[in-house]
Design an enzyme around this catalytic site. Structure first.
Site, PDB file in Angstrom:
ATOM      1  N   HIS A   1       0.979  -1.114  -0.046  1.00 17.54           N
ATOM      2  CA  HIS A   1      -0.092  -0.122  -0.025  1.00 17.54           C
ATOM      3  C   HIS A   1       0.682   1.142   0.012  1.00 17.54           C
ATOM      4  O   HIS A   1       1.867   1.257   0.629  1.00 17.54           O
ATOM      5  CB  HIS A   1      -0.993  -0.051   1.304  1.00 17.54           C
ATOM      6  CG  HIS A   1      -2.034   1.004   1.212  1.00 17.54           C
ATOM      7  ND1 HIS A   1      -1.977   2.198   1.420  1.00 17.54           N
ATOM      8  CD2 HIS A   1      -3.292   0.769   0.730  1.00 17.54           C
ATOM      9  CE1 HIS A   1      -3.181   2.919   1.127  1.00 17.54           C
ATOM     10  NE2 HIS A   1      -3.951   2.019   0.977  1.00 17.54           N
TER      11      HIS A   1
ATOM     12  N   ASP B   1      -8.058  -5.183   0.317  1.00 15.38           N
ATOM     13  CA  ASP B   1      -8.534  -6.141  -0.794  1.00 15.38           C
ATOM     14  C   ASP B   1      -8.220  -7.566  -0.602  1.00 15.38           C
ATOM     15  O   ASP B   1      -8.615  -8.350  -1.357  1.00 15.38           O
ATOM     16  CB  ASP B   1      -8.021  -5.587  -2.344  1.00 15.38           C
ATOM     17  CG  ASP B   1      -8.364  -4.328  -2.437  1.00 15.38           C
ATOM     18  OD1 ASP B   1      -9.742  -4.183  -2.553  1.00 15.38           O
ATOM     19  OD2 ASP B   1      -7.735  -3.270  -2.821  1.00 15.38           O
TER      20      ASP B   1
HETATM   21  N1  ACO Z   1       4.159  -7.616  -4.668  1.00 18.25           N
HETATM   22  C1  ACO Z   1       5.619  -7.603  -4.912  1.00 18.25           C
HETATM   23  N2  ACO Z   1       6.386  -6.500  -4.816  1.00 18.25           N
HETATM   24  C2  ACO Z   1       5.649  -5.403  -4.348  1.00 18.25           C
HETATM   25  C3  ACO Z   1       4.143  -5.467  -4.258  1.00 18.25           C
HETATM   26  C4  ACO Z   1       3.697  -6.596  -4.267  1.00 18.25           C
HETATM   27  N3  ACO Z   1       2.302  -6.544  -4.068  1.00 18.25           N
HETATM   28  N4  ACO Z   1       3.773  -3.845  -4.026  1.00 18.25           N
HETATM   29  C5  ACO Z   1       5.100  -3.443  -4.027  1.00 18.25           C
HETATM   30  N5  ACO Z   1       6.079  -4.128  -4.176  1.00 18.25           N
HETATM   31  C6  ACO Z   1       7.325  -3.724  -4.427  1.00 18.25           C
HETATM   32  C7  ACO Z   1       7.668  -3.049  -5.703  1.00 18.25           C
HETATM   33  O1  ACO Z   1       8.172  -3.683  -6.472  1.00 18.25           O
HETATM   34  C8  ACO Z   1       8.833  -2.160  -4.986  1.00 18.25           C
HETATM   35  O2  ACO Z   1      10.121  -2.551  -5.321  1.00 18.25           O
HETATM   36  P1  ACO Z   1      11.486  -1.820  -5.435  1.00 18.25           P
HETATM   37  O3  ACO Z   1      11.581  -0.701  -4.424  1.00 18.25           O
HETATM   38  O4  ACO Z   1      12.542  -3.056  -5.357  1.00 18.25           O
HETATM   39  O5  ACO Z   1      11.275  -1.277  -6.829  1.00 18.25           O
HETATM   40  C9  ACO Z   1       8.267  -1.664  -3.795  1.00 18.25           C
HETATM   41  O6  ACO Z   1       7.537  -2.850  -3.179  1.00 18.25           O
HETATM   42  C10 ACO Z   1       7.505  -0.332  -3.416  1.00 18.25           C
HETATM   43  O7  ACO Z   1       6.289  -0.564  -4.499  1.00 18.25           O
HETATM   44  P2  ACO Z   1       5.864   0.728  -5.289  1.00 18.25           P
HETATM   45  O8  ACO Z   1       5.081   0.152  -6.474  1.00 18.25           O
HETATM   46  O9  ACO Z   1       6.786   1.523  -5.716  1.00 18.25           O
HETATM   47  O10 ACO Z   1       4.748   1.470  -4.113  1.00 18.25           O
HETATM   48  P3  ACO Z   1       3.735   2.270  -4.668  1.00 18.25           P
HETATM   49  O11 ACO Z   1       3.226   2.843  -3.264  1.00 18.25           O
HETATM   50  O12 ACO Z   1       3.800   2.954  -5.870  1.00 18.25           O
HETATM   51  O13 ACO Z   1       2.351   1.068  -4.874  1.00 18.25           O
HETATM   52  C11 ACO Z   1       0.712  -0.253  -4.706  1.00 18.25           C
HETATM   53  C12 ACO Z   1       1.405   0.652  -4.073  1.00 18.25           C
HETATM   54  C13 ACO Z   1       0.298   0.090  -5.891  1.00 18.25           C
HETATM   55  C14 ACO Z   1      -0.723  -0.588  -3.889  1.00 18.25           C
HETATM   56  C15 ACO Z   1       1.297  -1.824  -4.955  1.00 18.25           C
HETATM   57  O14 ACO Z   1       1.908  -2.139  -3.573  1.00 18.25           O
HETATM   58  C16 ACO Z   1       0.759  -2.684  -5.653  1.00 18.25           C
HETATM   59  O15 ACO Z   1       0.846  -2.857  -6.654  1.00 18.25           O
HETATM   60  N6  ACO Z   1       0.273  -3.634  -4.876  1.00 18.25           N
HETATM   61  C17 ACO Z   1      -0.641  -4.830  -5.323  1.00 18.25           C
HETATM   62  C18 ACO Z   1      -2.016  -4.201  -5.942  1.00 18.25           C
HETATM   63  C19 ACO Z   1      -2.918  -3.834  -4.702  1.00 18.25           C
HETATM   64  O16 ACO Z   1      -3.093  -4.814  -3.765  1.00 18.25           O
HETATM   65  N7  ACO Z   1      -3.639  -2.871  -4.868  1.00 18.25           N
HETATM   66  C20 ACO Z   1      -4.577  -2.388  -3.779  1.00 18.25           C
HETATM   67  C21 ACO Z   1      -4.289  -1.230  -2.917  1.00 18.25           C
HETATM   68  S1  ACO Z   1      -5.059  -0.817  -1.681  1.00 18.25           S
HETATM   69  C22 ACO Z   1      -6.363   0.102  -2.381  1.00 18.25           C
HETATM   70  O17 ACO Z   1      -6.570   0.501  -3.402  1.00 18.25           O
HETATM   71  C23 ACO Z   1      -7.825  -0.322  -1.563  1.00 18.25           C
END
Ligand code: ACO
Length: 442
Positions: free
Chosen positions: A319, A377
């Site tokens: 998140h 979620d």
């Molecule tokens: N699985 C694996 N790795 C992940 C995940 C994941 N679910 N989420 C983040 N990471 C990693 C990224 O690859 C990144 O790694 P790095 O630093 O080596 O490049 C690091 O963690 C940070 O992630 P970002 O994508 O930069 O974080 P951001 O804040 O932009 O994204 C998000 C947040 C979109 C929620 C992300 O965690 C994700 O895609 N999660 C899966 C989708 C999801 O569950 N969405 C629901 C969000 S809650 C809501 O809307 C109610």
């Protein structure tokens, strides 16, 4: 109906930060503002005028786009409060309309206020009969979120008398209409692809019961509303009602900042929510669990999630704000077993798989170091599936619940005297001026 939302306020502190431009040696003082809790903010409104520079923050990771009195999140400690009330208390003790009233007007209602509010919402749940023909324009295999975006946007063509945002009464009528009609519209989006007749709302039912009735009842027989389902629905609606300046809420505010009508703004929010990185994740979680299939496959999927060359991510994990367990996921995790037991669903394999996936991920160095925890979620889809909703309806339910948050945030914005059109700038990296070349010479 003409209650007013309290105005958002921020206070100037005596603090400043000094910005030094190392290229010129010039120093600039910027004021620091403090809210009631949470990080202080540097007020950069005068920055461009004074320095000729913009700030650069793609994804808005360090930017407060507004001040707001509605929702507070502390992502490090996993805290979520609406108007000061912890989400756990609201989920345990309230019904959805109590929470809706509080989000919209700032206070939990007393009995008389609640009854008036519930009455006013209940008596706006029917949609214009002509809207039924609008649905027929969609293909039967349309995704219900596609229908939601279209139909909610189209409300502005049906309710002209509540689109003038300079009139506070019209704004409040539109707000009530949106909260009241969204369950009807969502239930119709469920019925249409199946070819079942639309069910009209019933005024003797609660908000959650009415939605279940319009979704699952058919005219051919009596529908018994399970109190367990109704309570689970209520809880899911409360847990999704608002979440500060997330992508869809920011979309609603940005659309609204141009003085667009409220129905158009909420349709924009629904479009933003649809994406799998946001509200679409609950649908993606179930698809992912189904793909994983069995506990012995979990390791392979965890490895894929950690592999930088593989676009796969663990859906329902991570998140932008929470670097701790999402408090909403904690409530849902607890109620998942309870709801499944009460519904008579024994040993739901996807729940067992989800719990095992969570256990393994939470012990894995990659997820621990990056502070990736389950978000709301992760568990909502499992509960919704047990309640009888198909995967394609999960995000629709999220939109239904979040409508009250969007509407509350939109009202707060349009009543804020400092509000201006949202117009970010950019760091231009394209071509500089070049000579035009006629087509036959290119
Ligand atoms: N699985 C694996 N790795 C992940 C995940 C994941 N679910 N989420 C983040 N990471 C990693 C990224 O690859 C990144 O790694 P790095 O630093 O080596 O490049 C690091 O963690 C940070 O992630 P970002 O994508 O930069 O974080 P951001 O804040 O932009 O994204 C998000 C947040 C979109 C929620 C992300 O965690 C994700 O895609 N999660 C899966 C989708 C999801 O569950 N969405 C629901 C969000 S809650 C809501 O809307 C109610």
């Amino acid at each position: 109906m003409a209650q007013q939302t309290p105005m958002a306020k921020s206070e100037s502190t005596s603090d400043t930060v000094t910005l030094v431009d190392n290229a010129t040696g010039k120093r600039f003082e910027l004021p620091v503002l403090g809210g009631s809790e949470g990080p202080r903010v540097i007020d950069i409104r005068s920055l461009y005028g004074e320095t000729g520079m913009f700030t650069y923050d793609p994804g808005f990771t360090s930017t407060a786009s507004c001040d707001s009195q509605i929702t507070f999140i502390d992502g490090d400690d996993g805290i979520l409060r609406h108007r000061g009330y912890p989400i756990e208390d609201l989920a345990e003790n309230c019904d959805f309309l109590e929470v809706a009233h509080m989000l919209l007007f700032g206070e939990l209602p007393d009995r008389a206020t609640y009854e008036k509010f519930a009455h006013d919402i209940t008596y706006h749940t029917m949609v214009h009969e002509q809207l039924l023909y609008f649905y027929r324009g969609f293909r039967r295999d349309a995704h219900p979120m596609a229908i939601m975006v279209g139909v909610v946007g189209a409300l502005s063509a049906f309710y002209h008398d509540s689109t003038d945002i300079s009139d506070p009464h019209q704004c409040m009528v539109a707000s009530y209409r949106l909260i009241a009609k969204m369950p009807t519209i969502a239930a119709m989006a469920f019925k249409y692809p199946m070819g079942q007749p639309f069910m009209y709302p019933r005024n003797d039912l609660s908000y959650a019961e009415n939605f279940l009735y319009m979704t699952f009842a058919v005219p051919a027989e009596e529908y018994h509303i399970s109190p367990v389902l109704a309570r689970a629905m209520e809880r899911i609606l409360i847990l999704h009602a608002d979440h500060e300046q997330n992508a869809s809420t920011s979309t609603v505010r940005l659309a609204g900042s141009s003085a667009a009508n409220p129905f158009a703004c909420i349709a924009a929010g629904i479009a933003s929510l649809w994406g799998p990185a946001h509200g679409g994740a609950n649908e993606a979680v179930l698809d992912m669990l189904t793909e994983i299939g069995s506990k012995d496959q979990i390791g392979e999927f965890i490895n894929r999630a950690k592999d930088k060359d593989d676009p796969f991510r663990l859906m329902g994990f991570g998140h932008r704000v929470y670097k701790n367990y999402d408090p909403r996921a904690a409530v849902l995790r607890k109620s998942a077993h309870e709801v499944l037991d009460e519904l008579g669903v024994k040993d739901e394999p996807l729940l067992e798989l989800a719990l095992e996936l969570e256990r393994i991920a939470l012990e894995d160095d990659y997820f621990v170091e990056k502070k990736l925890f389950p978000n709301v979620d992760f568990y909502s889809g499992i509960i919704l599936r047990a309640m009888g909703f198909p995967n394609s309806m999960f995000t629709v339910l999220f939109a239904l619940a979040r409508t009250v948050g969007w509407v509350a945030q939109w009202n707060e914005m349009i009543q804020d005297p400092t509000q201006r059109i949202g117009r970010p700038r950019q760091l231009y990296t394209g071509e500089t001026k070049r000579d035009f070349v006629p087509m036959d010479q290119r």
